[in-house]
Design an enzyme around this catalytic site. Structure first.
Site, PDB file in Angstrom:
ATOM      1  CD  GLU A 314      35.246  35.572  32.943  1.00 56.01           C
ATOM      2  OE1 GLU A 314      36.474  35.623  32.743  1.00 56.01           O
ATOM      3  OE2 GLU A 314      34.573  36.583  33.208  1.00 56.01           O
ATOM      4  CB  CYS A 410      37.732  42.942  29.264  1.00 59.29           C
ATOM      5  SG  CYS A 410      36.649  41.563  29.664  1.00 59.29           S
TER       6      CYS A 410
END
Length: 643
Positions: A314, A410
């Site tokens: 990421e 998230c």
């Protein structure tokens, strides 16, 4: 003097574009996510978040379930609730939130410690794995949520809980002998501590945030030391052969000049750096913020405001590496970019930061949630071929349809708290100046040094480019209105009480003195246009994108047929803007193009010498923010250009 955002209790957003998103938070998103966190949504990834707190509080027996940072789901949900209760009176929602806060308070340990993973699963491992354990990250989200809830309701219970936690962190971490000389593996607590300082006035919280920033990257890397200790237990397999640059801990923050590593970690840290640079008047830290911002937006940002190109870890990669079909562009990363940008704008009073904030909010952040509020994108590619999004391939992180929830969730509550607090981006306030950043219809009361001013904005932006701003109750000393001039605006004009006004322009804002109650009308042109990327962006060479104002457009299979890669766009032709009832009312774009014909090719023939045959077609585009709201299909932002 730094500008600041307005009190969300004082703003009422009624906007043709944004209201359907903002109202969705209260009516759909918060109730839906409440059901998710209670594991009541069929076929959705289980959350177990509230169950973890009940076990930690001793109300139930059981095992911890989920990621080490599972607590942050409810923290961000509570933050969204706090922002919502600032705007709406909802006794039942407030009662539910109070009950959750009571549960969190029960789970908190006597010394202030609060993290259900370590309370339930590894009570003897507290603060032993800062690199992977996310204890400080979780604490930061709890602090941000408590501040929002206090501001929205005036209730202190949650604030008292996180102050006790913050006091523990101040006692445990620092330069003094006997303290842990470490810092967060995932930056976030710095933001929470700074917000806690702003709301309580306790300077030790600000100083603790400064310590975490200053200590990062100094000397021998703390995380590598941690991993070398006997008995170290790895949590994430991908952290084998850990690279400190992944967490921006390879060098001191003031020496960093290229955004690298995990994108969310990075922009959360940069946001805290900006706050600290102002509070301590630290020019060196501010210069680092400016360098890092420029590197992101000039060399590592997608046209949609997405950041973090790599699906592995990421993370940022290298300058100009911006692939479209397997990029990551996590929703949380664009939210963090907006957080960084508004801080930089408030410190520098430079509208160029808001140009990027607007781009992220109108594109990647909105694309992260369906228009029904019940499904979400974690990853935001700019090109999707659904058939190729297979598990255990380079595209396994790319989803062709929004998901009901995620095991690592998230993004959904992060989107919720962002939409609930979008009012913080509309205005920035100085002593006697009001900066209008975003063109969103609303009514608000602004507290200036000279007194309270009532402001009303009416507009149908971004599909129309007229903005009416009324200011009432202007004090005798007058005030200054600073109206943002977007980077895409052409023929920008301001009329004050009907008269065309010449404007002094500073850093992208038109400065208008107002000595009495006034009506201002802003007009500009923002026609749809073709945009190209720097040739160093290999993925976009020879391609063009369609953009109107802050909105990036995309082509979907439902409008243009299969195999969007076979399409070419004719940039010599005019772009037609078409009013449409789609998605509650938008402007669609249509432009002439060509399609590569497949007629000469046999289905079994993989390679051949057939000449390219192109046929005329009309390409139809819709805002990227709304893609995949009409079913699964191909999507692309960039199109090959006819030359």
């Amino acid at each position: 003097m730094k500008l600041h955002s307005i009190n969300l209790q004082k703003i009422n957003i009624k906007d043709a574009f944004w209201s359907k998103h903002v109202k969705l938070v209260k009516d759909v998103i918060i109730p839906y996510q409440w059901e998710v966190m209670n594991d009541l949504i069929p076929d959705a990834e289980p959350s177990h978040c509230l169950e973890n707190f009940a076990i930690a509080a001793g109300r139930k027996e059981g095992e911890f379930y989920g990621a080490v940072f599972q607590d942050t789901d409810i923290a961000k949900w509570l933050e969204a609730v706090g922002f919502t209760l600032a705007a709406y009176d909802d006794p039942q929602l407030e009662k539910t939130a109070d009950e959750v806060i009571g549960l969190i308070a029960e789970a908190q340990q006597k010394d202030g410690y609060l993290d259900t993973y370590f309370i339930i699963k590894e009570p003897d491992k507290r603060w032993c794995n800062l690199c992977e354990g996310h204890e400080l990250y979780t604490a930061g989200h709890m602090m941000e949520a408590a501040v929002a809830y206090y501001q929205g309701t005036g209730k202190r219970k949650f604030l008292d809980v996180v102050q006790k936690l913050a006091d523990l962190i101040c006692d445990v971490f620092g330069t003094e002998e006997g303290k842990i000389h470490g810092y967060p593996g995932h930056q976030e607590v710095e933001l929470g501590l700074i917000k806690l300082y702003y709301i309580t006035g306790e300077r030790k919280y600000l100083e603790q945030a400064k310590y975490f920033i200053d200590a990062r990257g100094q000397g021998e890397n703390y995380f590598l030391q941690e991993m070398a200790r006997p008995g170290y237990q790895q949590i994430f397999p991908e952290f084998t052969n850990y690279q400190p640059e992944y967490s921006q801990s390879d060098k001191p923050v003031r020496e960093q000049d290229v955004a690298e590593g995990h994108a969310v970690r990075a922009v959360y840290m940069y946001s805290a750096m900006a706050d600290l640079a102002y509070e301590y008047q630290d020019e060196e830290l501010m210069e680092a913020c400016e360098r890092l911002w420029n590197n992101i937006v000039q060399k590592q940002m997608y046209i949609t405001g997405g950041i973090g190109a790599s699906g592995i870890m990421e993370r940022f990669t290298v300058d100009y590496d911006l692939p479209n079909d397997y990029n990551y562009s996590e929703s949380c990363a664009s939210i963090g970019l907006a957080m960084f940008g508004i801080r930089m704008a408030n410190i520098t009073r430079d509208a160029s930061y808001i140009d990027v904030v607007e781009r992220a909010l109108y594109n990647t952040v909105l694309a992260g949630i369906a228009l029904d509020g019940k499904s979400f994108f974690y990853v935001n590619p700019l090109e999707v071929w659904p058939d190729s999004c297979l598990e255990r391939t380079s595209k396994e992180h790319v989803k062709p349809v929004r998901q009901k929830w995620f095991g690592v969730a998230c993004c959904p509550p992060n989107i919720a708290r962002t939409l609930a607090s979008v009012g913080q981006y509309i205005y920035s306030v100085g002593e006697n100046e009001l900066y209008v950043n975003l063109f969103i219809s609303n009514e608000t009361e602004i507290e200036l040094k000279a007194g309270k001013v009532n402001v009303k904005i009416e507009t149908r932006f971004p599909f129309e480019n007229q903005v009416c701003i009324k200011v009432e109750n202007v004090a005798e000393d007058g005030m200054t209105l600073a109206l943002r001039i977007p980077d895409y605006a052409k023929k920008y004009q301001v009329h004050v009480n009907g008269a065309l006004t010449s404007c002094k322009v500073e850093k992208g804002y038109a400065l208008i003195p107002a000595e009495k109650d006034s009506e201002l009308k802003v007009n500009f042109e923002a026609p749809a246009r073709f945009v190209r990327a720097n040739p160093n962006v290999r993925a976009d060479c020879g391609k063009a994108a369609l953009v109107k104002g802050p909105l990036v457009y995309c082509l979907e299979e439902i409008d243009n047929g299969k195999n969007l890669s076979a399409l070419y766009i004719d940039t010599t032709q005019a772009i037609n803007e078409i009013k449409s009832d789609l998605f509650g009312g938008i402007t669609e774009l249509a432009v002439q193009g060509k399609r590569m014909e497949e007629a000469a090719w046999e289905e079994e023939e993989l390679y051949g010498e057939h000449p390219v045959v192109l046929s005329d077609t009309i390409l139809k585009a819709v805002p990227y923010a709304y893609w995949n709201n009409r079913g699964i299909g191909e999507m692309t932002v960039w199109l090959k250009e006819l030359i």
